[in-house]
Structure formats: C-alpha cells, structure tokens
Design a protein around this motif. Structure first.
Motif, PDB file in Angstrom:
ATOM      1  N   SER A   4       0.853  -1.179   0.000  1.00  0.00           N
ATOM      2  CA  SER A   4       0.000   0.000   0.000  1.00  0.00           C
ATOM      3  C   SER A   4       0.890   1.232   0.000  1.00  0.00           C
ATOM      4  CB  SER A   4      -0.881  -0.021   1.244  1.00  0.00           C
ATOM      5  OG  SER A   4      -1.627   1.158   1.331  1.00  0.00           O
ATOM      6  N   LEU A   5       0.460   2.256  -0.726  1.00  0.00           N
ATOM      7  CA  LEU A   5       1.230   3.487  -0.816  1.00  0.00           C
ATOM      8  C   LEU A   5       0.278   4.659  -0.605  1.00  0.00           C
ATOM      9  CD1 LEU A   5       3.936   4.881  -1.615  1.00  0.00           C
ATOM     10  CD2 LEU A   5       3.120   4.811  -3.963  1.00  0.00           C
ATOM     11  N   ASN A   6       0.540   5.469   0.437  1.00  0.00           N
ATOM     12  CA  ASN A   6      -0.288   6.641   0.694  1.00  0.00           C
ATOM     13  C   ASN A   6       0.124   7.755  -0.243  1.00  0.00           C
ATOM     14  OD1 ASN A   6      -1.802   5.535   2.763  1.00  0.00           O
ATOM     15  ND2 ASN A   6      -0.283   6.072   4.310  1.00  0.00           N
ATOM     16  N   LEU A   7      -0.863   8.371  -0.894  1.00  0.00           N
ATOM     17  CA  LEU A   7      -0.586   9.462  -1.828  1.00  0.00           C
ATOM     18  C   LEU A   7      -0.867  10.827  -1.222  1.00  0.00           C
ATOM     19  CD1 LEU A   7      -2.163   7.973  -5.059  1.00  0.00           C
ATOM     20  CD2 LEU A   7       0.235   7.977  -4.376  1.00  0.00           C
ATOM     21  N   GLY A   8      -1.736  10.869  -0.274  1.00  0.00           N
ATOM     22  CA  GLY A   8      -2.113  12.142   0.336  1.00  0.00           C
ATOM     23  C   GLY A   8      -2.862  11.873   1.608  1.00  0.00           C
ATOM     24  N   GLY A   9      -3.725  12.801   1.957  1.00  0.00           N
ATOM     25  CA  GLY A   9      -4.486  12.669   3.192  1.00  0.00           C
ATOM     26  C   GLY A   9      -5.218  11.352   3.307  1.00  0.00           C
ATOM     27  N   ARG A  10      -6.086  11.050   2.352  1.00  0.00           N
ATOM     28  CA  ARG A  10      -6.856   9.816   2.436  1.00  0.00           C
ATOM     29  C   ARG A  10      -6.842   9.038   1.128  1.00  0.00           C
ATOM     30  NH1 ARG A  10     -12.274  11.637   5.532  1.00  0.00           N
ATOM     31  NH2 ARG A  10     -12.784  12.265   3.423  1.00  0.00           N
ATOM     32  N   GLU A  11      -5.957   9.386   0.222  1.00  0.00           N
ATOM     33  CA  GLU A  11      -5.847   8.662  -1.048  1.00  0.00           C
ATOM     34  C   GLU A  11      -4.709   7.656  -0.951  1.00  0.00           C
ATOM     35  OE1 GLU A  11      -5.789  12.102  -1.046  1.00  0.00           O
ATOM     36  OE2 GLU A  11      -7.893  12.337  -1.558  1.00  0.00           O
ATOM     37  N   ARG A  12      -4.948   6.481  -1.510  1.00  0.00           N
ATOM     38  CA  ARG A  12      -3.943   5.413  -1.465  1.00  0.00           C
ATOM     39  C   ARG A  12      -3.950   4.637  -2.767  1.00  0.00           C
ATOM     40  NH1 ARG A  12      -5.085   2.063   3.934  1.00  0.00           N
ATOM     41  NH2 ARG A  12      -4.497   0.474   2.472  1.00  0.00           N
ATOM     42  N   ILE A  13      -2.830   4.005  -3.036  1.00  0.00           N
ATOM     43  CA  ILE A  13      -2.758   3.012  -4.100  1.00  0.00           C
ATOM     44  C   ILE A  13      -2.419   1.700  -3.410  1.00  0.00           C
ATOM     45  CG2 ILE A  13      -1.506   2.221  -6.117  1.00  0.00           C
ATOM     46  CD1 ILE A  13      -1.144   5.075  -6.942  1.00  0.00           C
ATOM     47  N   VAL A  14      -3.182   0.665  -3.727  1.00  0.00           N
ATOM     48  CA  VAL A  14      -3.033  -0.618  -3.056  1.00  0.00           C
ATOM     49  C   VAL A  14      -2.791  -1.697  -4.101  1.00  0.00           C
ATOM     50  CG1 VAL A  14      -4.149  -2.262  -1.496  1.00  0.00           C
ATOM     51  CG2 VAL A  14      -4.632   0.175  -1.278  1.00  0.00           C
ATOM     52  N   LEU A  15      -1.852  -2.574  -3.817  1.00  0.00           N
ATOM     53  CA  LEU A  15      -1.575  -3.722  -4.674  1.00  0.00           C
ATOM     54  C   LEU A  15      -2.195  -4.943  -4.013  1.00  0.00           C
ATOM     55  CD1 LEU A  15      -0.092  -4.814  -7.161  1.00  0.00           C
ATOM     56  CD2 LEU A  15       1.900  -5.149  -5.712  1.00  0.00           C
ATOM     57  N   ILE A  16      -3.156  -5.565  -4.704  1.00  0.00           N
ATOM     58  CA  ILE A  16      -3.911  -6.688  -4.152  1.00  0.00           C
ATOM     59  C   ILE A  16      -3.656  -7.924  -4.996  1.00  0.00           C
ATOM     60  CG2 ILE A  16      -6.225  -7.555  -3.630  1.00  0.00           C
ATOM     61  CD1 ILE A  16      -7.110  -4.635  -3.429  1.00  0.00           C
TER      62      ILE A  16
END
Length: 120
Positions: A50-62
């Motif tokens: 998981s990578l946080n991009l900002g306050g509540r945005e994320r990119i997740v590898l599933i």
C-alpha cells in the motif's frame, strides 16, 4: 358494556404485538449468536503493498488468485488502475503504516508504468 369489551380486545391485540416483537428480537439474537458464521480469513485475496498518496488517497496492490490488481482508493471511490500477472517475489502483506522493501518495489513499478503510459 361495549366499551369494556373493546378495551379488552385492544389490550389483547397490544399484548400479542408485544409478544411477536419480543419473539422476533429473540430469534435475531439467536441467529447472530449461533447462526452461520462468516468465513474467516480467505487465502484467495490479500494486500501485497500500500502506498499513501495524500491525506486519504492510497494506491493498493492486491493479489487475487494468480493476478495482482493495482487499485486507487479514495474516500468516495475505488478504481482498478492496472492488472498484472502475479510476480514470483515472495512479498508478505505489510501493515499500512510500514513502507518496507515491498513498498519500494511497488513504487518503482508504478513509476515505470506511468512513464510507459505517458510515452517517456
């Protein structure tokens, strides 16, 4: 004498309604306590990174079966960004607060994918 019979009938109807509602609540409690349980931990799907991009945005590898799905997640939306074949690297799931080697590899892969998409 008619008002007395009507009052008794009304009380009987209210008592029956209270009984039915109590019975429904007891059955709901029993089903919650003793009913079928939700499946616990499924090995078919897991979060790889998981990578946080900002306050509540994320990119997740599933990982789902034999594929990795890159997902963008924000408070009101979830979008599938890319699908990749499962990699051979043995990456254990990481808590969202950690950025270990899996997060670094994912960051590099994402950067390369964006550069390819933009033609750089």
């Amino acid at each position: 004498m008619a008002p007395t019979a009507s009052t008794g009938s009304l009380l009987q109807t209210i008592a029956a309604l209270v009984f039915v509602l109590a019975l429904l609540m007891a059955l709901a409690w029993a089903m919650k306590r003793y009913g079928p349980k939700a499946m616990g931990n499924s090995n078919k799907m897991r979060v790889i990174s998981s990578l946080n991009l900002g306050g509540r945005e994320r990119i997740v590898l599933i990982e789902v079966a034999d594929q990795w799905i890159v997902v963008g997640a924000s408070p009101g939306r979830i979008n599938a960004l890319a699908t990749v074949p499962r990699q051979d690297a043995d990456l254990a799931p990481l808590p969202a607060s950690q950025n270990g080697p899996a997060g670094a590899n994912f960051s590099e892969w994402l950067k390369q994918t964006i550069e390819k998409r933009n033609g750089k």
